[in-house]
Design a protein around this motif. Structure first.
Motif, mmCIF file in Angstrom:
data_model
loop_
_atom_site.group_PDB
_atom_site.id
_atom_site.type_symbol
_atom_site.label_atom_id
_atom_site.label_comp_id
_atom_site.label_asym_id
_atom_site.label_seq_id
_atom_site.Cartn_x
_atom_site.Cartn_y
_atom_site.Cartn_z
ATOM 1 N N UNK A 1 -0.196 17.374 -0.802
ATOM 2 C CA UNK A 1 0.654 16.975 -2.102
ATOM 3 C C UNK A 1 1.217 15.453 -1.864
ATOM 4 N N UNK A 2 1.684 14.882 -0.568
ATOM 5 C CA UNK A 2 2.027 13.588 -0.349
ATOM 6 C C UNK A 2 1.257 12.664 -0.937
ATOM 7 N N UNK A 3 0.159 12.727 -0.582
ATOM 8 C CA UNK A 3 -0.918 11.600 -0.757
ATOM 9 C C UNK A 3 -1.428 11.628 -2.233
ATOM 10 N N UNK A 4 -1.472 12.668 -2.812
ATOM 11 C CA UNK A 4 -1.514 12.592 -4.268
ATOM 12 C C UNK A 4 -0.396 12.526 -5.140
ATOM 13 N N UNK A 5 0.671 12.886 -4.643
ATOM 14 C CA UNK A 5 1.863 12.452 -5.353
ATOM 15 C C UNK A 5 2.123 10.792 -5.444
ATOM 16 N N UNK A 6 1.777 10.379 -4.395
ATOM 17 C CA UNK A 6 1.941 9.001 -4.006
ATOM 18 C C UNK A 6 0.878 8.127 -5.130
ATOM 19 N N UNK A 7 -0.037 8.569 -5.008
ATOM 20 C CA UNK A 7 -1.203 7.940 -5.846
ATOM 21 C C UNK A 7 -0.847 8.264 -7.325
ATOM 22 N N UNK A 8 -0.509 9.438 -7.609
ATOM 23 C CA UNK A 8 -0.241 9.570 -9.100
ATOM 24 C C UNK A 8 0.775 8.746 -9.708
ATOM 25 N N UNK A 9 2.061 8.660 -8.941
ATOM 26 C CA UNK A 9 3.163 7.801 -9.177
ATOM 27 C C UNK A 9 2.705 6.252 -9.482
ATOM 28 N N UNK A 10 1.817 5.773 -8.476
ATOM 29 C CA UNK A 10 1.434 4.466 -8.906
ATOM 30 C C UNK A 10 0.587 4.386 -10.097
ATOM 31 N N UNK B 1 6.787 6.091 8.251
ATOM 32 C CA UNK B 1 7.265 6.558 6.615
ATOM 33 C C UNK B 1 5.597 6.590 6.024
ATOM 34 N N UNK B 2 5.372 7.977 5.927
ATOM 35 C CA UNK B 2 4.010 8.183 5.709
ATOM 36 C C UNK B 2 3.810 7.636 4.008
ATOM 37 N N UNK B 3 4.614 7.826 3.064
ATOM 38 C CA UNK B 3 4.515 7.322 1.857
ATOM 39 C C UNK B 3 4.322 5.916 1.652
ATOM 40 N N UNK B 4 5.358 5.295 2.326
ATOM 41 C CA UNK B 4 5.116 3.727 2.474
ATOM 42 C C UNK B 4 3.682 3.248 3.068
ATOM 43 N N UNK B 5 3.467 4.022 4.096
ATOM 44 C CA UNK B 5 2.230 3.645 4.722
ATOM 45 C C UNK B 5 1.032 3.959 3.513
ATOM 46 N N UNK B 6 1.001 5.016 3.129
ATOM 47 C CA UNK B 6 -0.044 5.202 2.134
ATOM 48 C C UNK B 6 -0.087 4.220 0.803
ATOM 49 N N UNK B 7 1.076 3.668 0.663
ATOM 50 C CA UNK B 7 1.120 2.660 -0.351
ATOM 51 C C UNK B 7 0.368 1.163 0.157
ATOM 52 N N UNK B 8 1.067 1.165 1.499
ATOM 53 C CA UNK B 8 1.057 -0.614 1.755
ATOM 54 C C UNK B 8 -0.299 -0.663 2.641
ATOM 55 N N UNK B 9 -0.674 0.380 3.313
ATOM 56 C CA UNK B 9 -1.863 0.393 4.309
ATOM 57 C C UNK B 9 -3.042 0.853 3.920
ATOM 58 N N UNK B 10 -2.950 1.922 3.264
ATOM 59 C CA UNK B 10 -4.151 2.695 2.922
ATOM 60 C C UNK B 10 -4.581 2.525 1.287
ATOM 61 N N UNK B 11 -4.032 1.812 0.588
ATOM 62 C CA UNK B 11 -4.317 1.579 -0.671
ATOM 63 C C UNK B 11 -5.255 0.711 -1.102
ATOM 64 N N UNK B 12 -5.918 0.524 -2.286
ATOM 65 C CA UNK B 12 -6.698 -0.277 -2.417
ATOM 66 C C UNK B 12 -6.143 -1.788 -3.121
ATOM 67 N N UNK B 13 -7.097 -2.863 -2.769
ATOM 68 C CA UNK B 13 -6.520 -4.184 -2.798
ATOM 69 C C UNK B 13 -6.068 -4.450 -4.267
ATOM 70 N N UNK C 1 0.134 6.184 12.020
ATOM 71 C CA UNK C 1 0.099 6.963 10.975
ATOM 72 C C UNK C 1 -1.347 6.743 10.292
ATOM 73 N N UNK C 2 -2.067 5.717 11.003
ATOM 74 C CA UNK C 2 -3.549 5.375 10.195
ATOM 75 C C UNK C 2 -4.344 6.451 10.499
ATOM 76 N N UNK C 3 -4.559 7.233 9.652
ATOM 77 C CA UNK C 3 -5.645 8.255 10.085
ATOM 78 C C UNK C 3 -6.991 8.013 9.597
ATOM 79 N N UNK C 4 -8.009 8.814 9.584
ATOM 80 C CA UNK C 4 -9.306 8.610 9.543
ATOM 81 C C UNK C 4 -9.724 8.163 8.011
ATOM 82 N N UNK C 5 -8.570 8.776 7.078
ATOM 83 C CA UNK C 5 -8.978 8.493 5.735
ATOM 84 C C UNK C 5 -8.087 7.036 5.276
ATOM 85 N N UNK C 6 -7.695 6.634 6.180
ATOM 86 C CA UNK C 6 -6.945 5.096 5.834
ATOM 87 C C UNK C 6 -7.920 4.223 5.410
ATOM 88 N N UNK C 7 -7.846 3.336 4.370
ATOM 89 C CA UNK C 7 -8.823 2.316 4.009
ATOM 90 C C UNK C 7 -8.369 1.115 4.935
#
Length: 796
Positions: free
Chosen positions: A102-111, A184-196, A260-266
């Motif tokens: 839910x966390x990753x999907x919610x961050x993506x949907x909010x963006x 902070x996993x939500x911030x990590x998802x936005x700043x580290x794991x998102x597309x450029x 917090x950089x998992x295998x799914x991190x870009x």
């Protein structure tokens, strides 16, 4: 159906949410999943822009999630949280059965909601078959034209940005000591794991929205404390979101990889070749990069720098003008929420993350204007604890700029005081920017505010970094600098707190640089140093036992004074009572003319007319008087200096070359003083004053009633040798009289600003406290939640 955020926040109380969370956790998770699933369906609806009911339902989903999420991060009564279970645990998605987080999907949907056609961006800018398209909202950095957003688009962006801030607010619920170590996993998802592309569009949209000027025209706006301009509210939320994205850095594990950089991190491998690696305060690499910082570091176009510095200056000067002019505050409403605090934080983040922008600011023709405006805000806000964050931010900016020798050199230019209010101006037409900088540091240091202690270190570092380039410092500025040194170098002050030694070292380095590099360029400062020679000698002969005795006597005197104070004085000095009684910088005043560092040089004959103090100096006498009292046992928690501690810093102070120079110069200064005195005594008596004494013809002439021997019988007993001494100190004769300093020549090297863990924690607390306070005002997003990063005090 709720019509506004107020309805949602008033209908769903914190007690209701906690009861469901703690007693029916499965129901709480199902509620979150159902609301999010409904949000996805509404977001994908093709009639979103045409159907107001669909838009309203989507907004209500955003509001409900914004209401619930803070309680996901909040610690329960047993200290645990349900964050991992609710947001980051894989579970079947309602309706489809596929596993999702839910966390990753919610961050993506909010963006995505920030760039959804017909909702937050105009329908006309997006193709019919594309619901989400990443584009930049406003013109500025990366964009030459604006989208022309409607007021509905602006209102929807506010709601979604509010949800984005709530999603990233976990840091609020972490104790300060652990805030750097916990990701902070939500911030990590936005700043580290998102597309450029997403990061670039979001960064530019937030940055341009933050700096957009909202024209008021010629209308006189009505000031209503309860009404919030949507454009200003959007600017505030955009700035806050930008700040937390740029500030965030994922903690590193022992192996150097992001915790917090998992295998799914870009990854950001394509950027690694052209950008420096992001390094934590501990010195370990994160393994990946904050893409917001990467893109900020790559800004290089002059028009973009012009846009950034021009609008930051506009925000600062608008507030400055509104403070100085009653007419300006009536006819022009300044940006409601974007105050100097936000503008200075943005400036600091840009300077820290882009070296080219720093070079641009240093070389800019308005750099001295920016320097003056920043000093104004320091002087305007240092007495208000609520503005201490802004004052400290400015001190870090000035310290960071002082690391550049070119900027330090420019501070020697004349200072225009016309931009300052009358109470801040100094009666001296020859002031340079460096003079005003030192006077500002003196004013703040003399205030002795406990909440400004970190600012004092930055101010002294600022003076220290500029000192190799100082020229033509005024006599008033020089006397203040030496008066400050007299207090900071006093034995009791040195040992009262461990960080006082750092302040002393910074000041000693100032005088060391001046003596070696700028002696002939600063005759007034050299003259003040000669007069304050005893302070350097006292420090050279530092004795720990004497210092302890002096400090014990001062504390005993302070305790007796506190015991005799009245109830009224206790109330008036409540803040000062918590400060350890030591020689206070507050005892220094700009107009003090007491003996010591600032006393004028006297001839031998003039000294003979004074009572003989004996072989000991004033400071030695004070030490002898205080050492007769046995040092008391230090109170628990007080700093207890040791002999090892003294020898860790005292031998390294460059006192020998300074004292050698002052000894050599004092001989000539005394000689000049004696010559001037002797010439004055041998000079013929002055002519009698005319009988009218320069009076107007309308005044009665009373010269006939005055005794005849009162006109010219008083000889000149003393003469001021200052002009002659200053003339000699600025000549080549002074250079020839100085000893050889080649072997002790220090390297010109600025003390750099390091992001220590304590500074990182403070900055996090500052940013999130601003987010919290802005969320409380409309309807209380985080109100009545158990925030742990900072302390909340009621204004009542």
């Amino acid at each position: 159906m709720p019509d506004s955020p107020h309805d949602v926040f008033s209908l769903v109380t914190p007690a209701d949410i906690r009861r469901i969370r703690d007693t029916a956790q499965e129901n709480f998770i199902k509620l979150m999943d159902k609301v999010f699933d409904r949000l996805l369906v509404l977001k994908a609806s093709r009639d979103l822009a045409k159907n107001p009911t669909t838009t309203k339902q989507l907004l209500n989903c955003v509001r409900v999630l914004a209401r619930l999420i803070p309680f996901v991060y909040e610690a329960r009564s047993d200290g645990s949280t349900i964050e991992d279970i609710v947001l980051w645990t894989q579970r079947p998605r309602p309706g489809s059965g596929a596993d999702y987080s839910l966390g990753k999907q919610l961050v993506s949907a909010t963006i995505d909601l920030l760039f959804t056609s017909g909702f937050t961006v105009p329908q006309a800018t997006v193709g019919e078959d594309t619901a989400v398209r990443y584009t930049i909202w406003e013109n500025g950095v990366g964009q030459t034209s604006s989208l022309g957003s409607s007021k509905e688009n602006v209102s929807n962006r506010i709601e979604v940005l509010r949800l984005l801030l709530v999603l990233c607010c976990k840091t609020m619920y972490v104790p300060p000591a652990r805030s750097v170590a916990i990701a902070n996993r939500a911030l990590h998802t936005i700043a580290y794991n998102a597309n450029k592309k997403m990061v670039l569009c979001l960064l530019c949209s937030l940055l341009n929205t933050s700096l957009k000027e909202h024209s008021q025209g010629w209308a006189i706006p009505y000031r209503n404390s309860t009404a919030i301009n949507p454009a200003d509210e959007l600017t505030l939320h955009a700035m806050q979101a930008l700040f937390i994205m740029l500030e965030y850095q994922t903690p590193a594990t022992k192996g150097g990889q992001s915790s917090d950089a998992g295998s799914d991190a870009t990854s950001a491998e394509e950027s690694n070749a052209n950008t420096p690696s992001m390094v934590l305060v501990t010195g370990t690499e994160t393994g990946t990069q904050n893409l917001f910082r990467v893109f900020v570091s790559k800004l290089h176009r002059q028009q973009e720098f012009d846009y950034l510095i021009g609008n930051i200056m506009r925000l600062l000067e608008e507030t400055m003008r509104s403070n100085l002019s009653i007419l300006a505050s009536v006819t022009k409403q300044p940006t409601r929420h974007v105050m100097p605090q936000e503008a200075t934080i943005l400036l600091w983040l840009l300077l820290e993350n882009n070296s080219l922008f720093k070079e641009y600011v240093v070389d800019h023709n308005r750099s001295l204007r920016l320097f003056s405006v920043l000093l104004y805000f320091m002087l305007n806000g240092y007495t208000d604890p609520a503005q201490s964050g802004m004052v400290r931010t400015i001190s870090h900016i000035l310290h960071y700029l002082s690391e550049d020798g070119q900027f330090a050199t420019r501070l020697m230019q004349p200072f225009d005081q016309s931009i300052l209010p009358s109470q801040m101006r100094i009666v001296d037409a020859s002031l340079t920017h460096a003079d005003f900088m030192i006077n500002t540091a003196f004013t703040l240091l003399c205030s002795s505010k406990p909440y400004l202690v970190p600012v004092y270190s930055n101010l002294l570092l600022l003076v220290r970094n500029v000192s190799p380039y100082l020229t033509q410092i005024s006599q008033m500025t020089a006397d203040k600098l030496l008066s400050l040194f007299d207090i900071i170098s006093s034995p009791a002050f040195v040992i009262s707190e461990p960080y006082h030694v750092r302040w002393l070292i910074y000041l000693i380095e100032v005088f060391d640089y001046v003596v070696h590099y700028r002696a002939i360029d600063n005759p007034h400062l050299m003259y003040s140093m000669v007069k304050a020679r005893s302070c350097f000698v006292r420090l050279k002969a530092f004795d720990l036992d004497k210092a302890k005795g002096e400090l014990a006597a001062l504390r005993e005197k302070k305790s007796k004074s506190d015991a005799t104070r009245t109830i009224g004085s206790l109330g008036a000095k409540a803040d000062a009572a918590s400060v350890t009684p030591v020689p206070s910088l507050a005892t220094l005043k700009p107009d003090d003319s007491s003996e010591g560092a600032a006393s004028p040089a006297l001839s031998d004959k003039a000294r003979g007319k004074r009572p003989d103090p004996g072989p000991a100096s004033t400071s030695d006498t004070r030490e002898q008087a205080t050492t007769s009292t046995a040092p008391k046992q230090a109170s628990p928690g007080q700093f207890q200096p040791s002999t090892e501690w003294v020898f860790s810093w005292l031998p390294d102070l460059p006192l020998d070359p300074i004292i050698a120079v002052l000894d050599a110069l004092s001989v000539h200064v005394d000689r000049i003083s004696n010559d001037v005195q002797r010439s004055a005594e041998l000079a013929p008596p002055t002519e009698p004053i005319p009988s009218d004494g320069g009076k107007s013809n309308l005044e009665p002439d009373q010269s006939d009633t005055k005794p005849a021997d009162q006109t010219s019988t008083e000889p000149i007993a003393t003469a001021d040798p200052t002009l002659a001494i200053i003339h000699w100190l600025s000549s080549n004769a002074m250079t020839q009289a100085m000893p050889d300093l080649e072997d002790s020549m220090p390297e010109i090297r600025p003390r750099l600003q390091g992001m220590s863990p304590a500074l990182v924690v403070w900055f996090k607390s500052l940013l999130w406290s601003m987010v919290y306070s802005s969320g409380v005002k409309p309807f209380g997003i985080w109100k009545n939640t158990h925030v742990r990063l900072f302390v909340i005090k009621s204004s009542q």
